[in-house]
Motif scaffolding. Structure first.
Motif, PDB file in Angstrom:
ATOM      1  N   GLU A  33       0.828  -1.215   0.000  1.00  0.00           N
ATOM      2  CA  GLU A  33       0.000   0.000   0.000  1.00  0.00           C
ATOM      3  C   GLU A  33       0.862   1.264   0.000  1.00  0.00           C
ATOM      4  O   GLU A  33       0.350   2.361  -0.150  1.00  0.00           O
ATOM      5  N   ARG A  34       2.157   1.075   0.228  1.00  0.00           N
ATOM      6  CA  ARG A  34       3.140   2.164   0.274  1.00  0.00           C
ATOM      7  C   ARG A  34       2.846   3.164   1.390  1.00  0.00           C
ATOM      8  O   ARG A  34       3.103   4.360   1.247  1.00  0.00           O
ATOM      9  N   THR A  35       2.344   2.640   2.500  1.00  0.00           N
ATOM     10  CA  THR A  35       2.058   3.459   3.676  1.00  0.00           C
ATOM     11  C   THR A  35       3.062   3.214   4.795  1.00  0.00           C
ATOM     12  O   THR A  35       3.112   3.959   5.764  1.00  0.00           O
ATOM     13  N   GLU A  80       9.501  -3.184  -2.749  1.00  0.00           N
ATOM     14  CA  GLU A  80       8.201  -3.486  -2.144  1.00  0.00           C
ATOM     15  C   GLU A  80       8.196  -4.915  -1.605  1.00  0.00           C
ATOM     16  O   GLU A  80       8.796  -5.812  -2.196  1.00  0.00           O
ATOM     17  N   LEU A  87       7.984   9.473  -2.441  1.00  0.00           N
ATOM     18  CA  LEU A  87       6.968   8.428  -2.390  1.00  0.00           C
ATOM     19  C   LEU A  87       5.569   9.033  -2.543  1.00  0.00           C
ATOM     20  O   LEU A  87       4.731   8.481  -3.262  1.00  0.00           O
ATOM     21  N   ARG A  88       5.338  10.152  -1.896  1.00  0.00           N
ATOM     22  CA  ARG A  88       4.023  10.816  -2.004  1.00  0.00           C
ATOM     23  C   ARG A  88       3.768  11.266  -3.435  1.00  0.00           C
ATOM     24  O   ARG A  88       2.649  11.141  -3.936  1.00  0.00           O
ATOM     25  N   TYR A 135       5.137   9.888  -6.086  1.00  0.00           N
ATOM     26  CA  TYR A 135       5.003   8.634  -6.829  1.00  0.00           C
ATOM     27  C   TYR A 135       3.592   8.074  -6.680  1.00  0.00           C
ATOM     28  O   TYR A 135       2.986   7.613  -7.646  1.00  0.00           O
ATOM     29  N   GLN A 136       3.045   8.141  -5.458  1.00  0.00           N
ATOM     30  CA  GLN A 136       1.698   7.631  -5.204  1.00  0.00           C
ATOM     31  C   GLN A 136       0.623   8.464  -5.895  1.00  0.00           C
ATOM     32  O   GLN A 136      -0.415   7.953  -6.287  1.00  0.00           O
TER      33      GLN A 136
END
Length: 188
Positions: free
Chosen positions: A54-56, A137, A182-183, A185-186
């Motif tokens: 979830e990349r969190t 990941e 990352l933000r 990227y998301q």
């Protein structure tokens, strides 16, 4: 694609990366042994910003030498494929079996100062790591295992919590940058 070409084609995200890219390219033209620790002044390392699906969250290890929560990674030790090194080190340092790149592209670059320390009973002089970071990941439900000679704990942390858990001020700056990327990227 060879490593020098990857650096030439890499688009820096800020002034730090632009300057570090310029210096790394200059070092690549100056030294022929940057992939090994033979170069006691500067050598390549590969790190992983290892996120959940979830990349969190990011998987952090409590690093024994630095007494701080940190990313995982290690020395190139002669290997030019730094993505391979980042994946290998992530697996070795966490016990994870399934680690995949989100992208094969370089995620971040930094020149990191390493203070003098003892490692395996040997003195290691102050030097710099020419570091390449990859966004990797893994499934946060997969079993992890510490690597006692390098770390004493491993934990999934919310991405901002990971920054705060580090006790190294210079690394907090790097981790904040990785989270900002990352933000972005998301949001794509």
């Amino acid at each position: 694609m060879n490593l020098k070409k990857q650096f030439q084609e890499y688009t820096p995200c800020n002034a730090q990366e632009e300057k570090d890219r310029e210096i790394i390219l200059r070092y690549m033209d100056t030294f022929d042994n940057l992939l090994t620790r033979e170069n006691e002044f500067a050598h390549f390392t590969a790190s992983a910003w290892l996120v959940n699906k979830e990349r969190t969250k990011v998987l952090m290890a409590y690093h024994n030498i630095y007494n701080s929560w940190s990313w995982v990674g290690g020395h190139a030790d002669g290997e030019e494929n730094l993505l391979y090194v980042a994946i290998k080190e992530a697996k070795e340092e966490t016990g994870l079996v399934n680690v995949e790149p989100v992208s094969s592209d370089i995620y971040s670059i930094e020149i990191l100062g390493v203070p003098a320390h003892e490692k395996r009973g040997q003195h290691v002089a102050t030097h710099v790591h020419l570091n390449v970071t990859y966004l990797l990941e893994a499934d946060e439900d997969e079993l992890t295992q510490i690597k006692p000679d390098e770390n004493s704990d491993i934990a999934w942390m919310e991405i901002d919590e990971a920054v705060e858990a580090s006790t190294e001020p210079e690394m907090k700056v790097v981790y904040r940058k990785l989270n900002e990327k990352l933000r972005v990227y998301q949001a794509r």
